[in-house]
Design an enzyme around this catalytic site. Structure first.
Site, mmCIF file in Angstrom:
data_model
loop_
_atom_site.group_PDB
_atom_site.id
_atom_site.type_symbol
_atom_site.label_atom_id
_atom_site.label_comp_id
_atom_site.label_asym_id
_atom_site.label_seq_id
_atom_site.Cartn_x
_atom_site.Cartn_y
_atom_site.Cartn_z
ATOM 1 N N LYS A 181 34.947 38.439 48.899
ATOM 2 C CA LYS A 181 34.502 38.356 47.698
ATOM 3 C C LYS A 181 35.010 37.704 46.699
ATOM 4 O O LYS A 181 35.820 37.895 45.907
ATOM 5 C CB LYS A 181 34.247 39.937 46.953
ATOM 6 C CG LYS A 181 33.080 40.009 46.447
ATOM 7 C CD LYS A 181 32.815 39.369 45.165
ATOM 8 C CE LYS A 181 33.586 39.823 44.168
ATOM 9 N NZ LYS A 181 33.546 38.930 43.020
ATOM 10 N N GLU B 30 32.967 35.379 40.943
ATOM 11 C CA GLU B 30 31.373 34.861 40.531
ATOM 12 C C GLU B 30 31.412 33.770 39.420
ATOM 13 O O GLU B 30 30.390 33.261 39.265
ATOM 14 C CB GLU B 30 30.449 36.203 40.095
ATOM 15 C CG GLU B 30 31.100 36.768 38.971
ATOM 16 C CD GLU B 30 32.085 37.702 38.931
ATOM 17 O OE1 GLU B 30 33.056 37.683 39.620
ATOM 18 O OE2 GLU B 30 32.069 38.907 38.279
ATOM 19 N N ARG B 31 32.807 33.319 38.978
ATOM 20 C CA ARG B 31 32.479 32.224 37.862
ATOM 21 C C ARG B 31 32.873 30.917 38.298
ATOM 22 O O ARG B 31 32.202 30.080 37.888
ATOM 23 C CB ARG B 31 33.704 32.679 36.777
ATOM 24 C CG ARG B 31 33.234 33.830 36.034
ATOM 25 C CD ARG B 31 34.246 34.142 34.945
ATOM 26 N NE ARG B 31 35.025 35.436 35.210
ATOM 27 C CZ ARG B 31 36.105 35.693 34.610
ATOM 28 N NH1 ARG B 31 36.452 35.048 33.570
ATOM 29 N NH2 ARG B 31 36.547 37.068 34.586
ATOM 30 N N SER C 142 42.878 40.732 37.623
ATOM 31 C CA SER C 142 43.840 41.189 36.288
ATOM 32 C C SER C 142 44.178 42.712 36.782
ATOM 33 O O SER C 142 43.805 43.518 37.694
ATOM 34 C CB SER C 142 42.598 41.315 35.178
ATOM 35 O OG SER C 142 41.487 42.040 35.405
ATOM 36 N N GLU D 88 48.548 39.698 27.874
ATOM 37 C CA GLU D 88 48.272 38.556 28.837
ATOM 38 C C GLU D 88 47.226 37.652 27.907
ATOM 39 O O GLU D 88 46.090 38.328 28.146
ATOM 40 C CB GLU D 88 48.004 38.769 30.372
ATOM 41 C CG GLU D 88 48.012 37.297 31.076
ATOM 42 C CD GLU D 88 47.370 37.758 32.448
ATOM 43 O OE1 GLU D 88 46.376 38.523 32.821
ATOM 44 O OE2 GLU D 88 47.956 36.926 33.507
ATOM 45 N N CYS E 63 48.811 32.903 36.972
ATOM 46 C CA CYS E 63 49.206 34.022 36.935
ATOM 47 C C CYS E 63 50.719 33.741 36.833
ATOM 48 O O CYS E 63 51.689 34.696 36.210
ATOM 49 C CB CYS E 63 49.117 34.878 37.987
ATOM 50 S SG CYS E 63 49.744 34.293 39.580
HETATM 51 P P1 NAD Z 1 39.336 39.693 37.133
HETATM 52 O O1 NAD Z 1 40.132 41.068 37.412
HETATM 53 O O2 NAD Z 1 38.356 39.728 36.044
HETATM 54 O O3 NAD Z 1 38.400 39.274 38.485
HETATM 55 C C1 NAD Z 1 39.049 39.382 39.776
HETATM 56 C C2 NAD Z 1 38.020 39.938 40.752
HETATM 57 O O4 NAD Z 1 37.726 41.227 40.610
HETATM 58 C C3 NAD Z 1 36.671 38.936 40.819
HETATM 59 O O5 NAD Z 1 36.477 38.778 42.199
HETATM 60 C C4 NAD Z 1 35.840 39.751 40.040
HETATM 61 O O6 NAD Z 1 34.632 39.684 40.462
HETATM 62 C C5 NAD Z 1 36.127 41.416 40.425
HETATM 63 N N1 NAD Z 1 36.019 42.225 39.332
HETATM 64 C C6 NAD Z 1 35.911 42.048 38.033
HETATM 65 N N2 NAD Z 1 35.572 43.135 37.625
HETATM 66 C C7 NAD Z 1 35.636 44.022 38.208
HETATM 67 C C8 NAD Z 1 35.258 45.459 38.447
HETATM 68 N N3 NAD Z 1 35.016 46.175 37.203
HETATM 69 N N4 NAD Z 1 35.179 46.009 39.510
HETATM 70 C C9 NAD Z 1 35.386 45.492 40.585
HETATM 71 N N5 NAD Z 1 35.509 44.286 40.822
HETATM 72 C C10 NAD Z 1 35.777 43.450 39.438
HETATM 73 O O7 NAD Z 1 40.267 38.453 37.162
HETATM 74 P P2 NAD Z 1 40.102 36.819 36.937
HETATM 75 O O8 NAD Z 1 39.656 37.075 35.333
HETATM 76 O O9 NAD Z 1 38.985 36.468 37.748
HETATM 77 O O10 NAD Z 1 41.371 36.343 36.992
HETATM 78 C C11 NAD Z 1 42.310 36.240 36.144
HETATM 79 C C12 NAD Z 1 43.237 37.425 36.160
HETATM 80 O O11 NAD Z 1 43.909 37.289 37.664
HETATM 81 C C13 NAD Z 1 44.735 37.249 35.367
HETATM 82 O O12 NAD Z 1 44.923 38.367 35.016
HETATM 83 C C14 NAD Z 1 45.789 36.656 36.314
HETATM 84 O O13 NAD Z 1 47.168 36.872 35.801
HETATM 85 C C15 NAD Z 1 45.521 37.148 37.569
HETATM 86 N N6 NAD Z 1 45.900 36.541 38.496
HETATM 87 C C16 NAD Z 1 46.867 37.224 39.549
HETATM 88 C C17 NAD Z 1 47.620 36.484 40.329
HETATM 89 C C18 NAD Z 1 48.757 37.148 41.209
HETATM 90 O O14 NAD Z 1 49.205 36.616 42.205
HETATM 91 N N7 NAD Z 1 49.395 38.069 40.634
HETATM 92 C C19 NAD Z 1 46.975 35.330 40.955
HETATM 93 C C20 NAD Z 1 45.918 34.751 40.236
HETATM 94 C C21 NAD Z 1 45.380 35.406 39.044
#
Ligand code: NAD
Length: 498
Positions: free
Chosen positions: A172, A175-176, A225, A382, A280
């Site tokens: 999955k 979606e962006r 996140s 962050e 990240c």
């Molecule tokens: P996000 O948490 O908004 O989304 C990540 C995924 O979760 C997406 O596929 C999204 O559709 C899904 N999602 C979002 N809200 C949800 C919900 N309420 N319920 C279920 N699924 C949901 O993250 P983002 O904005 O796409 O990415 C940026 C974040 O990812 C930053 O915090 C960054 O630090 C983190 N990140 C961490 C690593 C790592 O290895 N630790 C690597 C890359 C990015």
């Protein structure tokens, strides 16, 4: 407008009752739509994956690896197209997208070693005529949920190894910026992967919640996140699934008084502002030890930043592109405003950058903030934007306490010429990935990636050796071929080797 669909059982399909706009963040225009999968669509993908599992599980590991060899060649042959898709939807500059893809391909190369990695452990004659061995069997259908900031690399952290281990996969993506991820998954069919082994469902929480609750999903890998990572980990675990959920970060670099300041500045420029700080592992806090180091850092950094070029992905002379959405741009600007209101000094202000020809893009310019203190909102949370904050302390111990007390523990780095200080730092700091004069210590594909504290929920890190363990379960077999008659070998006490 073109709608990006799902990949189920080897075919691209859409259930476009619900869709969401996908933007080009450089122009600010919606250019495509993405289908948001319904419960039924996700269940159908799981059914297809479950049906494909028995044959794939029994396919020899060497044949599974050959698919990965062909997949690697296809990724390389299609690199320009993939980077273009990343640029159009994520906004990162083509050289940065190429770097992301290369780091992803290295995970495919690691998965090509599946026959070696799955060899197991064997002990002959653990008792008289008794042999014992452990083998690593696939789990079944496993899922990955990935973030927007690495639409190629992070999915490639997950599914190549999972599939090479004999599992079937449901991805999955974010979606962006879903186009490059879907295209990459489609290449697997051309590489010879049987239909149903790899499936992609685009979507939002609706799709994610099916993956977290359906009992046919045996494990979930998540990157995103921290609040969502925590939700994924607690829900998947409560439903009896194996889970690893990687979250957000606040990565600090300690600048010691003896550091080579020219090197520090050139390293920090890329680590703080590359990919608009939407990594990240981005270095978002520089902790200067002593005022001399602090003054020298801020002065040289401000000077170096005057050359930073923010712009569209298509011009490779740009250093970094826009942030992902208008809402995210406003959030980043909000953190800079907060820092200013709370008494920090805005040394270089990127709140209203001029980007010729792209006045509606979601741009934030490189920003440098001095005199940041740990109580400020911009320090605690962050930002995920092109913002470098400087915190001043008097000793290395104070700098380390700052890092240890932060809720995140993804990456960190020390700049110094003192080997003893560097060794003490790497040994004691409470962070998962540490650099010594290396600002982005992202482990190579044959190590594993993961943070500590609230940057990772779960026990095993992503990719590398930990991924082989995460995507398999150990089975230990003890065998004897008896040659004696009835009752002769009967054993009523706990078996021992005596
Ligand atoms: P996000 O948490 O908004 O989304 C990540 C995924 O979760 C997406 O596929 C999204 O559709 C899904 N999602 C979002 N809200 C949800 C919900 N309420 N319920 C279920 N699924 C949901 O993250 P983002 O904005 O796409 O990415 C940026 C974040 O990812 C930053 O915090 C960054 O630090 C983190 N990140 C961490 C690593 C790592 O290895 N630790 C690597 C890359 C990015």
């Amino acid at each position: 407008m073109n709608t990006i669909g799902h990949l189920i059982n080897g075919e691209v399909c859409t259930d476009s009752e619900r869709t969401q706009d996908v933007f080009n963040p450089a122009t600010g225009l919606a250019t495509r739509k993405v289908a948001l999968a319904s419960v039924e669509t996700v269940e159908q993908a799981i059914s297809c994956a479950e049906a494909a599992f028995p044959a794939w599980r029994n396919t020899p590991a060497i044949k599974r690896a050959r698919v990965m060899f062909r997949f690697k060649a296809l990724l390389e042959a299609n690199a320009d197209k993939i980077c273009q898709m990343i640029g159009e939807e994520h906004g990162k500059i083509s050289h940065d997208a190429a770097g992301e893809l290369q780091r992803g391909i290295e995970n495919v190369e690691y998965a090509c070693g599946a026959p070696e990695l799955l060899k197991g452990e064997h002990s002959k004659n653990v008792g008289s005529n008794v042999d014992s061995w452990s083998e690593f069997q696939p789990l079944g259908v496993v899922a990955g949920i990935t973030p927007f900031n690495f639409p190629a690399m992070v999915p490639l952290w997950m599914f190549p190894m999972a599939i090479a281990c004999g599992n079937c996969f449901i991805l999955k993506p974010s979606e962006r910026d879903p186009s490059s991820t879907l295209f990459i998954a489609q290449l697997l069919k051309e590489a010879g992967l049987p239909d149903g082994v790899m499936n992609v469902v685009n979507g939002d929480k609706v799709a994610v919640d099916v993956l977290l609750s359906d009992e046919r999903i045996k494990a979930v890998s998540f990157v995103g996140s921290t609040p969502i990572a925590e939700y994924i980990y607690s829900t998947a675990s409560a439903n009896g699934k194996r889970c690893q959920a990687l979250g957000g970060a606040k990565n600090h670099a300690i600048i010691m008084p003896d550091a080579d300041m020219g090197n520090v500045v050139s390293q920090l420029l890329g680590a703080a502002f590359g990919s608009s700080g939407e990594r990240c592992m981005a270095l978002s806090v520089a902790v200067a030890v002593g005022d001399d180091a602090g003054d020298a850092l801020v002065e040289s950094m401000a000077e170096a930043m005057s050359d930073l070029k923010v712009g569209a992905y298509s011009d490779s002379s740009n250093d970094f592109g826009p942030v992902i959405t208008a809402q995210h741009r406003d959030k980043v600007v909000g953190y800079i405003n907060h820092a200013e209101e709370q008494g920090a000094t805005i040394v270089v202000d990127g709140r209203s950058p001029e980007v010729e020809g792209f006045s509606n893009g979601f741009f934030v310019g490189g920003t440098l903030i001095d005199n940041v203190t740990p109580d400020m909102v911009s320090y605690k949370e962050e930002i995920f934007g092109p913002v470098l904050q400087v915190v001043r302390v008097n000793t290395m111990q104070e700098a380390m306490e700052l890092i240890d007390n932060h809720e995140y523990g993804n990456g960190t780095c020390i700049f110094t010429r003192d080997g003893e200080a560097a060794r003490y730092f790497s040994d004691n700091i409470k962070v998962g990935m540490v650099g010594i004069n290396v600002p982005l210590p992202v482990p190579v594909a044959y190590h594993s990636f993961g943070g500590w504290k609230r940057s990772l929920f779960g026990d095993l890190h992503a990719y590398g050796p930990d991924a082989v363990r995460f995507y398999t379960k150990r089975k230990t077999i003890t065998q004897r071929w008896p040659s004696s008659g009835i009752r002769e070998g009967a054993e009523f006490s706990m078996p021992t080797m005596n």
